[in-house]
Design a protein around this motif. Sequence first.
Motif, PDB file in Angstrom:
ATOM      1  N   GLY A 130      -5.468  85.961 -23.114  1.00  0.00           N
ATOM      2  CA  GLY A 130      -4.724  85.770 -21.871  1.00  0.00           C
ATOM      3  C   GLY A 130      -5.158  84.522 -21.136  1.00  0.00           C
ATOM      4  N   ILE A 131      -6.479  84.322 -21.049  1.00  0.00           N
ATOM      5  CA  ILE A 131      -7.005  83.129 -20.387  1.00  0.00           C
ATOM      6  C   ILE A 131      -6.592  81.874 -21.144  1.00  0.00           C
ATOM      7  N   LEU A 132      -6.632  81.941 -22.487  1.00  0.00           N
ATOM      8  CA  LEU A 132      -6.253  80.789 -23.305  1.00  0.00           C
ATOM      9  C   LEU A 132      -4.799  80.409 -23.074  1.00  0.00           C
ATOM     10  N   VAL A 133      -3.920  81.422 -23.045  1.00  0.00           N
ATOM     11  CA  VAL A 133      -2.493  81.155 -22.788  1.00  0.00           C
ATOM     12  C   VAL A 133      -2.300  80.530 -21.407  1.00  0.00           C
ATOM     13  N   LEU A 134      -3.045  81.057 -20.416  1.00  0.00           N
ATOM     14  CA  LEU A 134      -2.947  80.518 -19.064  1.00  0.00           C
ATOM     15  C   LEU A 134      -3.373  79.054 -19.019  1.00  0.00           C
ATOM     16  N   LEU A 135      -4.488  78.737 -19.705  1.00  0.00           N
ATOM     17  CA  LEU A 135      -4.972  77.354 -19.717  1.00  0.00           C
ATOM     18  C   LEU A 135      -3.987  76.430 -20.410  1.00  0.00           C
ATOM     19  N   ILE A 136      -3.388  76.912 -21.503  1.00  0.00           N
ATOM     20  CA  ILE A 136      -2.389  76.093 -22.202  1.00  0.00           C
ATOM     21  C   ILE A 136      -1.195  75.851 -21.292  1.00  0.00           C
ATOM     22  N   GLY A 137      -0.780  76.906 -20.569  1.00  0.00           N
ATOM     23  CA  GLY A 137       0.342  76.743 -19.646  1.00  0.00           C
ATOM     24  C   GLY A 137       0.054  75.726 -18.564  1.00  0.00           C
ATOM     25  N   VAL A 138      -1.171  75.795 -18.006  1.00  0.00           N
ATOM     26  CA  VAL A 138      -1.557  74.830 -16.968  1.00  0.00           C
ATOM     27  C   VAL A 138      -1.573  73.421 -17.536  1.00  0.00           C
ATOM     28  N   ALA A 139      -2.117  73.284 -18.776  1.00  0.00           N
ATOM     29  CA  ALA A 139      -2.194  71.956 -19.395  1.00  0.00           C
ATOM     30  C   ALA A 139      -0.805  71.378 -19.625  1.00  0.00           C
ATOM     31  N   VAL A 140       0.128  72.234 -20.084  1.00  0.00           N
ATOM     32  CA  VAL A 140       1.489  71.759 -20.320  1.00  0.00           C
ATOM     33  C   VAL A 140       2.152  71.375 -19.002  1.00  0.00           C
ATOM     34  N   CYS A 141       2.029  72.252 -18.007  1.00  0.00           N
ATOM     35  CA  CYS A 141       2.633  71.969 -16.703  1.00  0.00           C
ATOM     36  C   CYS A 141       2.010  70.739 -16.059  1.00  0.00           C
ATOM     37  N   TYR A 142       0.706  70.506 -16.341  1.00  0.00           N
ATOM     38  CA  TYR A 142       0.007  69.375 -15.735  1.00  0.00           C
ATOM     39  C   TYR A 142       0.643  68.060 -16.152  1.00  0.00           C
ATOM     40  N   LYS A 143       1.283  68.056 -17.339  1.00  0.00           N
ATOM     41  CA  LYS A 143       1.904  66.829 -17.831  1.00  0.00           C
ATOM     42  C   LYS A 143       3.342  66.673 -17.345  1.00  0.00           C
ATOM     43  N   ILE A 144       3.885  67.693 -16.723  1.00  0.00           N
ATOM     44  CA  ILE A 144       5.255  67.618 -16.230  1.00  0.00           C
ATOM     45  C   ILE A 144       5.269  66.838 -14.916  1.00  0.00           C
ATOM     46  N   PRO A 145       6.059  65.766 -14.823  1.00  0.00           N
ATOM     47  CA  PRO A 145       6.050  64.914 -13.628  1.00  0.00           C
ATOM     48  C   PRO A 145       6.238  65.670 -12.316  1.00  0.00           C
ATOM     49  N   ALA A 146       7.203  66.579 -12.275  1.00  0.00           N
ATOM     50  CA  ALA A 146       7.462  67.308 -11.023  1.00  0.00           C
ATOM     51  C   ALA A 146       6.242  68.115 -10.604  1.00  0.00           C
ATOM     52  N   THR A 147       5.568  68.719 -11.596  1.00  0.00           N
ATOM     53  CA  THR A 147       4.361  69.498 -11.289  1.00  0.00           C
ATOM     54  C   THR A 147       3.260  68.606 -10.766  1.00  0.00           C
ATOM     55  N   ARG A 148       3.100  67.428 -11.374  1.00  0.00           N
ATOM     56  CA  ARG A 148       2.052  66.513 -10.931  1.00  0.00           C
ATOM     57  C   ARG A 148       2.292  66.044  -9.504  1.00  0.00           C
ATOM     58  N   THR A 149       3.548  65.874  -9.119  1.00  0.00           N
ATOM     59  CA  THR A 149       3.837  65.498  -7.732  1.00  0.00           C
ATOM     60  C   THR A 149       3.415  66.614  -6.784  1.00  0.00           C
ATOM     61  N   MET A 150       3.692  67.863  -7.154  1.00  0.00           N
ATOM     62  CA  MET A 150       3.271  68.988  -6.318  1.00  0.00           C
ATOM     63  C   MET A 150       1.748  69.093  -6.253  1.00  0.00           C
ATOM     64  N   ILE A 151       1.091  68.795  -7.375  1.00  0.00           N
ATOM     65  CA  ILE A 151      -0.372  68.780  -7.378  1.00  0.00           C
ATOM     66  C   ILE A 151      -0.868  67.687  -6.431  1.00  0.00           C
ATOM     67  N   GLY A 152      -0.184  66.535  -6.438  1.00  0.00           N
ATOM     68  CA  GLY A 152      -0.534  65.457  -5.523  1.00  0.00           C
ATOM     69  C   GLY A 152      -0.415  65.882  -4.068  1.00  0.00           C
ATOM     70  N   ASP A 153       0.622  66.680  -3.748  1.00  0.00           N
ATOM     71  CA  ASP A 153       0.776  67.193  -2.380  1.00  0.00           C
ATOM     72  C   ASP A 153      -0.438  68.028  -1.978  1.00  0.00           C
ATOM     73  N   ALA A 154      -0.891  68.879  -2.909  1.00  0.00           N
ATOM     74  CA  ALA A 154      -2.053  69.728  -2.621  1.00  0.00           C
ATOM     75  C   ALA A 154      -3.310  68.893  -2.443  1.00  0.00           C
ATOM     76  N   GLN A 155      -3.482  67.888  -3.309  1.00  0.00           N
ATOM     77  CA  GLN A 155      -4.669  67.033  -3.210  1.00  0.00           C
ATOM     78  C   GLN A 155      -4.665  66.238  -1.908  1.00  0.00           C
ATOM     79  N   ASP A 156      -3.491  65.761  -1.511  1.00  0.00           N
ATOM     80  CA  ASP A 156      -3.384  65.035  -0.254  1.00  0.00           C
ATOM     81  C   ASP A 156      -3.732  65.945   0.923  1.00  0.00           C
TER      82      ASP A 156
END
Length: 374
Positions: A130-156
């Motif tokens: 379960g943890i492995l699937v979650l990490l893979i999902g995060v890694a895949v989403c991390y490369k999606i441009p829209a997701t990275r913009t939302m991550i940028g909002d959180a970091q800001d």
Amino acid sequence: MPGGKRKEKRLKRRLMNRSPQKRYEWLLSLREGTNCILKPEDKYRIYRRLEDEFLDLSELEGEEAAGFTEQERCAEYAEEAGRLADEMEADLPEEAKTVSRTVMMSAGERQAEDRKQEGSAGIGRWIFLGILVLLIGVAVCYKIPATRTMIGDAQDFLGMESFAIKSYRVGGEKRDGWGKAVRLEQTMMAEAPVGQKVKFGKLDWIVLDHKDGQTLIIADQPIKDRKYHKTDGSAPEEGLNDESASYEYVPDVSAGVSWKECSLREWLNGKFLNEQLYPQEKEAIAVSKVAEYSEYGEPTGEETEDMVFIPSSADIEEYEDVLGSKINNLRLRDQGEGEGSTAFVSAEGNVITYGYPVDEEGCYIRPMMWIKSN
């Protein structure tokens, strides 16, 4: 172990073909030999075993006792073994606290315990998957441009501006990633105190001034081996004639070369700008009126409109305290007293007006620009 389960185990052990007296004698031998065991984990398990076995014998009565009369002493031995095990338990790893399987256990007990351990291992495997699937999902989403913009909002939001800018750049045009990156850079520069280093594009810059809602910055690291003007009569260097530039190339310097005419100006506002800044960041740069200076450090009345320029002698005088030794060996845009030269700052930090040849590379170049506020 709960008392009920311990008692159940003890009852199962009675099925072995061994009389209470024989069991008692065997346990006494085990009790005496326990002190010779060096490994704490093994000693702990033996004490727990002695506690259970002696307690079982202490409870025998009637026909089950079969003439056995040492119940009272067995109760004392059980209490002693339990106390010793309790004293050791706090210092043992969790896995060592499980009573070990021994040859005294029945085959059924071993099978039951094996199934229990396999079940625990199976649950562990499912949790891991379960943890492995979650990490893979995060890694895949991390490369999606829209997701990275939302991550940028959180970091800001968390004050992690540098990380936010990187995330916004990856986000690109999705959710206005580039727009947010540039606006955040503008805000950071507008709020930075004079003298602080900031990042813009691919370079580090030093904040020199804040005026009229704009921020003046200068390159932290100088450009070396760059001529002020090319004078061999050949065509401009590759990449100098950017489509957006409209500067006239002047190979003849016998009458001197002004800032307006020099090839360095074209290179800075063309190839340098294109290579060191991202296209979206150019919109944050103000187009400035850049004054021409004579060999005497006086404005000639001529001006150019540029996004990038180099310091004049007037700039050195105004910002010397901020730049310190960074002004040394610096090319200036003032015309020099000698033909085909510009003023420069010596290694000692003095402005030299007799000039340094425009076709020599000995002086450093420090680009400057005004950044519009957000």
